[in-house]
Design a protein around this motif. Structure first.
Motif, PDB file in Angstrom:
ATOM      1  N   ASP A 122     -14.569  26.134   2.928  1.00 42.35           N
ATOM      2  CA  ASP A 122     -15.131  24.652   2.787  1.00 42.35           C
ATOM      3  C   ASP A 122     -14.073  23.799   2.283  1.00 42.35           C
ATOM      4  OD1 ASP A 122     -17.635  25.650   3.786  1.00 42.35           O
ATOM      5  OD2 ASP A 122     -18.238  26.043   1.592  1.00 42.35           O
ATOM      6  N   LYS A 123     -12.881  24.171   2.141  1.00 46.91           N
ATOM      7  CA  LYS A 123     -11.835  23.134   1.426  1.00 46.91           C
ATOM      8  C   LYS A 123     -11.576  22.143   2.186  1.00 46.91           C
ATOM      9  CE  LYS A 123      -6.938  23.039   0.703  1.00 46.91           C
ATOM     10  NZ  LYS A 123      -5.546  23.662   0.758  1.00 46.91           N
ATOM     11  N   ASP A 124     -11.456  22.245   3.738  1.00 46.09           N
ATOM     12  CA  ASP A 124     -11.030  21.090   4.338  1.00 46.09           C
ATOM     13  C   ASP A 124     -12.400  20.111   4.507  1.00 46.09           C
ATOM     14  OD1 ASP A 124      -8.881  22.210   5.116  1.00 46.09           O
ATOM     15  OD2 ASP A 124      -9.428  22.873   7.119  1.00 46.09           O
ATOM     16  N   GLU A 125     -13.608  20.665   4.417  1.00 40.50           N
ATOM     17  CA  GLU A 125     -14.525  19.665   4.642  1.00 40.50           C
ATOM     18  C   GLU A 125     -14.848  19.004   3.460  1.00 40.50           C
ATOM     19  OE1 GLU A 125     -19.325  19.750   6.010  1.00 40.50           O
ATOM     20  OE2 GLU A 125     -18.278  21.792   5.469  1.00 40.50           O
ATOM     21  N   THR A 139     -12.250  18.340   1.047  1.00 39.15           N
ATOM     22  CA  THR A 139     -11.351  17.152   0.628  1.00 39.15           C
ATOM     23  C   THR A 139     -11.559  16.159   1.746  1.00 39.15           C
ATOM     24  OG1 THR A 139     -10.043  18.682   2.358  1.00 39.15           O
ATOM     25  CG2 THR A 139      -9.719  18.773  -0.149  1.00 39.15           C
ATOM     26  N   GLU A 140     -12.004  16.430   2.865  1.00 34.16           N
ATOM     27  CA  GLU A 140     -12.302  15.097   3.761  1.00 34.16           C
ATOM     28  C   GLU A 140     -13.235  14.373   3.209  1.00 34.16           C
ATOM     29  OE1 GLU A 140     -13.916  14.499   8.370  1.00 34.16           O
ATOM     30  OE2 GLU A 140     -13.455  16.480   7.773  1.00 34.16           O
ATOM     31  N   GLN A 155     -11.608  12.207   0.619  1.00 36.25           N
ATOM     32  CA  GLN A 155     -10.697  11.001   1.301  1.00 36.25           C
ATOM     33  C   GLN A 155     -11.480  10.047   1.768  1.00 36.25           C
ATOM     34  OE1 GLN A 155      -8.489  13.799   4.078  1.00 36.25           O
ATOM     35  NE2 GLN A 155      -6.585  12.808   3.229  1.00 36.25           N
ATOM     36  N   TYR A 185      -7.089  20.060  -5.885  1.00 36.12           N
ATOM     37  CA  TYR A 185      -8.234  21.074  -5.378  1.00 36.12           C
ATOM     38  C   TYR A 185      -7.236  22.579  -5.598  1.00 36.12           C
ATOM     39  CZ  TYR A 185     -11.494  23.524  -2.382  1.00 36.12           C
ATOM     40  OH  TYR A 185     -12.302  24.165  -2.214  1.00 36.12           O
TER      41      TYR A 185
END
Length: 339
Positions: free
Chosen positions: A88-91, A93-94, A97, A108
Motif C-alpha cells: 500500500d506504499k504508493d497509495e 504516499t499519493e 501528496q 516513509y
C-alpha cells in the motif's frame, strides 16, 4: 527534549497549539507498579516532554481499555484496515501528496520501514463508495525503559484525513482500531502529543492526559534579534557588549571546567554510546532507549537533516559520559536530544 524520547518528527506538522494542562499522575504506570507516582509533584518528574510549545501529552495502556462506541462515525460507509506497508506504499504516499504536501515522502522508508525498534503499523480508512484512502493513522514502535525494564511502546502519529471527510468520526475509528494493538499486548502502552482537536479524539479513545510541554530558549547572539525589530536596531551597535554580558551572567560560569573531559564532535555513534545508554536507564524511571543503533538511525544517518552530535569524552579511557544532539535552523540551534 527527552521524557519518553522520540516523540518528535511524527507530529511536527501540526500548527495548532493546546493550552496549559495541570500535570496528573500517570495511573497506567501506577497499575504496572513500575514506580510510585502518588502526587502531582512526582508525576511532573516523569512527564513526557515534546518540542512543540503547548502540546498536551497523552498515554493509553491496556489497563484502561477504551470505548468501542463509534458515536457519529458511519461504519457502513468507511472501511478501516491495517495497511500492508509494502503493497500500500504508493497509495499511502499519493494520499500524503494530495492532502499533506508538507509531509516528506522520504520519511516513509525511514520511519515506517527501517525503524530499528520494528516496522510501523499504519491504519487506513477507505470510502466504500469512492474506493480510495481518505484517512491514515500510524503507530511507531519505540523501546522505553520504565523502572529499569525495557518495554515496547507505540508513538502515535501521522493522523490525517481528507478535509471532505472530517467530522464524520473517521479519526476516532482509526484511533480505536489502533488501540486494539495495545489491548492485544503488542504494545505496553501508546503515547503521543495532540492539538486541541485531536486531543478530544484521543481522550474518547481511552487515552489519559499526562501533562503539557513547554519550549525553553536561551539568547546567545542579540544582534539578529535587534535587527528584526526596527525600533531596537540602534541597540545592534552594542550587540557585542550585550552578548559578553549574557556570557558572564550565564549559570555555567559558576562551575569550573573539568579538564579530565573534552567535547568531541561525533559523526557515527559506537559501542561507547551503548554503555552510556545502559548506565543511564538505571537512573531514570522513564527513559527512551538510545543506544548506538538508534542514534545513528535517528540522527547521524538522516538523509534530510544535518544533526550535530557533541560527546563528552573522558581523556583517560575515551568513554562517553554524555552527549547533546542539535541542528541549526534559521540561525537557531535546536536541541534534539540530551543525555
Amino acid at each position: 527534549c527527552e521524557g519518553l524520547s522520540g516523540c518528535t518528527d511524527h507530529r511536527e506538522h501540526s500548527d495548532r497549539r493546546a493550552g496549559p494542562l495541570p500535570m496528573v499522575p500517570p495511573r497506567a504506570l501506577q497499575r504496572w507498579n513500575l514506580h510510585e507516582a502518588t502526587s502531582t509533584q512526582r508525576a511532573s518528574q516523569d512527564k513526557i516532554s515534546c518540542r512543540r510549545r503547548g502540546q498536551k501529552a497523552f498515554l493509553h495502556s491496556p489497563q484502561y481499555g477504551y470505548s468501542a462506541v463509534m458515536g457519529g462515525a458511519d461504519s457502513s460507509r468507511y472501511e478501516i484496515t491495517e495497511a500492508d506497508l509494502k503493497r500500500d506504499k504508493d497509495e499511502i504516499t499519493e494520499f500524503w501528496q494530495t492532502h499533506f504536501q508538507r509531509w516528506p515522502l522520504q520519511k516513509y522508508r525511514k520511519f515506517y520501514l527501517n525503524n530499528p525498534a520494528g516496522a510501523a503499523h499504519c491504519w487506513i480508512a477507505r470510502d466504500r463508495h469512492e474506493q480510495r484512502i481518505i484517512a491514515t493513522y500510524a503507530i511507531f514502535p519505540r523501546q522505553i525503559s520504565v523502572g529499569g525494564n525495557v518495554l515496547v511502546a507505540g508513538i502515535c502519529g501521522d493522523m490525517g484525513a481528507d478535509p471532505v471527510h472530517r467530522g464524520h468520526g473517521v479519526g476516532r475509528m482509526l484511533q480505536l482500531a489502533a488501540a486494539e494493538s495495545s489491548e492485544q499486548g503488542e504494545f505496553a502502552f501508546l503515547y503521543g502529543t495532540a492539538n486541541p482537536i485531536s486531543g478530544k479524539i484521543l481522550t474518547r479513545a481511552g487515552f489519559r492526559s499526562l501533562g503539557h510541554s513547554i519550549r525553553m530558549t536561551r539568547l546567545l547572539n542579540s544582534r539578529p534579534l535587534f535587527h528584526r525589530r526596527r525600533a531596537l536596531r540602534f541597540l545592534a551597535l552594542f550587540g557585542h557588549l550585550i552578548d559578553r554580558l549574557l556570557i558572564v551572567r550565564a549559570r555555567e560560569q559558576e562551575y569550573a571546567a573539568d579538564e579530565s573531559y573534552e567535547l568531541t564532535q561525533v559523526e557515527q555513534c559506537d559501542e561507547r554510546f551503548n554503555h552510556l545508554d545502559e548506565a543511564a536507564r538505571h537512573h531514570y524511571q522513564i527513559l527512551g532507549k538510545r543506544g548506538a543503533e538508534f542514534l545513528n538511525w535517528r540522527y547521524a544517518d538522516d538523509p534530510q537533516h544535518r544533526f550535530y552530535i557533541l560527546a563528552l569524552v573522558s581523556r583517560s579511557d575515551q568513554s562517553v559520559a554524555g552527549y547533546v544532539v542539535y541542528q541549526v535552523k534559521n540561525g537557531i540551534a535546536h536541541i534534539e536530544d540530551l543525555c
